[in-house]
Design an enzyme around this catalytic site. Structure first.
Site, short mmCIF file in Angstrom:
data_model
loop_
_atom_site.label_atom_id
_atom_site.label_comp_id
_atom_site.label_asym_id
_atom_site.label_seq_id
_atom_site.Cartn_x
_atom_site.Cartn_y
_atom_site.Cartn_z
N GLY A 61 -3.63 7.74 5.33
CA GLY A 61 -3.14 6.85 6.37
C GLY A 61 -3.95 6.82 7.65
N SER A 62 -5.27 7.08 7.56
CA SER A 62 -6.04 7.03 8.81
C SER A 62 -6.13 5.60 9.35
CB SER A 62 -7.44 7.63 8.63
OG SER A 62 -8.25 6.83 7.81
N ASN A 63 -6.10 4.60 8.47
CA ASN A 63 -6.10 3.21 8.96
C ASN A 63 -4.74 2.84 9.56
OD1 ASN A 63 -8.70 1.66 8.49
ND2 ASN A 63 -8.47 2.76 6.55
N LYS A 78 -1.79 -0.18 -5.18
CA LYS A 78 -1.07 -0.93 -6.22
C LYS A 78 -1.24 -2.42 -6.00
CE LYS A 78 2.38 1.33 -8.07
NZ LYS A 78 3.63 1.92 -8.42
N LEU A 79 -1.07 -3.16 -7.08
CA LEU A 79 -1.10 -4.62 -6.95
C LEU A 79 0.18 -5.08 -6.27
CD1 LEU A 79 -3.07 -6.85 -7.84
CD2 LEU A 79 -1.63 -7.19 -9.85
N HIS A 87 -10.82 -3.30 2.64
CA HIS A 87 -11.55 -2.74 1.51
C HIS A 87 -12.85 -2.12 2.04
CE1 HIS A 87 -12.64 -2.22 -2.66
NE2 HIS A 87 -13.85 -2.65 -2.35
N ASP A 91 -8.38 -7.27 -4.41
CA ASP A 91 -9.59 -7.45 -3.60
C ASP A 91 -10.22 -8.83 -3.70
OD1 ASP A 91 -9.35 -4.71 -2.99
OD2 ASP A 91 -10.63 -4.12 -4.65
N GLU A 105 -13.97 0.95 9.63
CA GLU A 105 -12.64 0.44 9.26
C GLU A 105 -11.66 0.59 10.42
OE1 GLU A 105 -10.96 1.48 5.41
OE2 GLU A 105 -12.86 2.37 4.83
C1 GAR Z 1 -9.71 3.24 3.07
O1 GAR Z 1 -11.08 3.52 2.98
C2 GAR Z 1 -9.43 1.83 2.56
O2 GAR Z 1 -10.43 0.91 2.88
C3 GAR Z 1 -9.40 2.09 1.07
O3 GAR Z 1 -8.66 3.27 0.95
C4 GAR Z 1 -8.92 4.10 2.08
C5 GAR Z 1 -7.62 4.56 2.67
O4 GAR Z 1 -7.84 5.50 3.68
N1 GAR Z 1 -8.83 0.99 0.36
C6 GAR Z 1 -9.27 0.59 -0.83
O5 GAR Z 1 -10.17 1.15 -1.42
C7 GAR Z 1 -8.57 -0.66 -1.40
N2 GAR Z 1 -9.26 -1.17 -2.54
P1 GAR Z 1 -6.70 5.88 4.72
O6 GAR Z 1 -5.47 6.25 3.89
O7 GAR Z 1 -7.25 7.06 5.46
O8 GAR Z 1 -6.44 4.69 5.59
#
Ligand code: GAR
Length: 222
Positions: A15-17, A93-94, A111, A152, A181
């Site tokens: 969950g860093s995003n 998940k989709l 992504h 995607d 990101e």
């Molecule tokens: C992130 O790098 C995001 O772009 C990727 O998962 C990671 C989640 O990191 N998403 C995908 O690859 C989707 N196809 P986070 O949990 O630290 O945010």
């Protein structure tokens, strides 16, 4: 004052995003935006602890293979939070079609590569960066796109390039990409919330000309 734009997040991992969105939109200078909840696709996802610390509501997708039940749960939870923008931030998940349709043009995914390269089912997290390094590509990056019914694939809202350097490993590229990101996702959500970008009925992404000319994004300090 107008009601804040209500942002919900779907996540599967650390969950860093999600944190980047909370940090950006919980500041006192953004009273017009609020992260109202996160739905984790599994128990124990790190994002749940982040939500607890941030005082953001959370829900966990019931373990079920049934698409209809998943769709009903997502639709009810998102509606319960009165979500106006939905962000897939590391959601593996989709998203069921009824959910995509209900939130069409208001649901984004991030992504960690330059789509349409290095995307699709099974391409997430470290696997993406492994594929980039193995391919010999010299540039990778970040894509934020509108979500449709496929992994995607939806219309691209914005992208940012990141170099692949000599000696890079999947982990070192991934760290460089993740830092981008955390800047690009809040900027993209803000652009959608403020109406600077939108998805038109013809499926095209339209940016307002003024914003492009202003270089606002490029000059931000966050
Ligand atoms: C992130 O790098 C995001 O772009 C990727 O998962 C990671 C989640 O990191 N998403 C995908 O690859 C989707 N196809 P986070 O949990 O630290 O945010």
């Amino acid at each position: 004052m107008a009601e804040p734009v209500r942002i919900a997040v779907l996540a599967s991992g650390g969950g860093s995003n999600f944190q980047a969105l909370v940090d950006r939109f919980s500041r006192r200078d953004t009273p017009g935006r609020r992260v109202v909840g996160v739905i984790a696709s599994r128990e124990g996802a790190g994002v749940l602890e982040r939500a607890r610390r941030a005082g953001v509501a959370s829900a966990i997708l019931p373990a079920s293979t049934d698409d209809d039940r998943t769709a009903t749960f997502l639709l009810r939870t998102l509606a319960g939070w009165r979500s106006e923008i939905v962000v897939l931030a590391g959601y593996m998940k989709l998203v069921p079609e009824p959910v995509v349709r209900a939130h069409w043009g208001r649901i984004l995914n991030i992504h960690p590569a330059l789509l349409p390269s290095f995307g699709g089912q099974g391409m997430y997290g470290a696997r993406v960066h492994r594929a980039v390094v193995d391919s010999g590509a010299r540039v990778t990056g970040v894509t934020v796109h509108f979500v449709d019914e496929a992994y995607d694939r939806g219309p691209i809202l914005c992208q940012w390039p990141v170099p692949v350097l000599a000696g890079d490993t999947p982990a070192s590229v991934g760290a460089r990409v993740l830092a981008v990101e955390h800047r690009l996702l809040p900027a993209a959500v803000e652009a959608l919330a403020s109406g600077i970008v939108r998805l038109d009925a013809d499926g095209r992404v339209r940016w307002s000309r003024e914003w492009f000319d202003s270089e606002r994004f490029f000059n931000r300090e966050d």
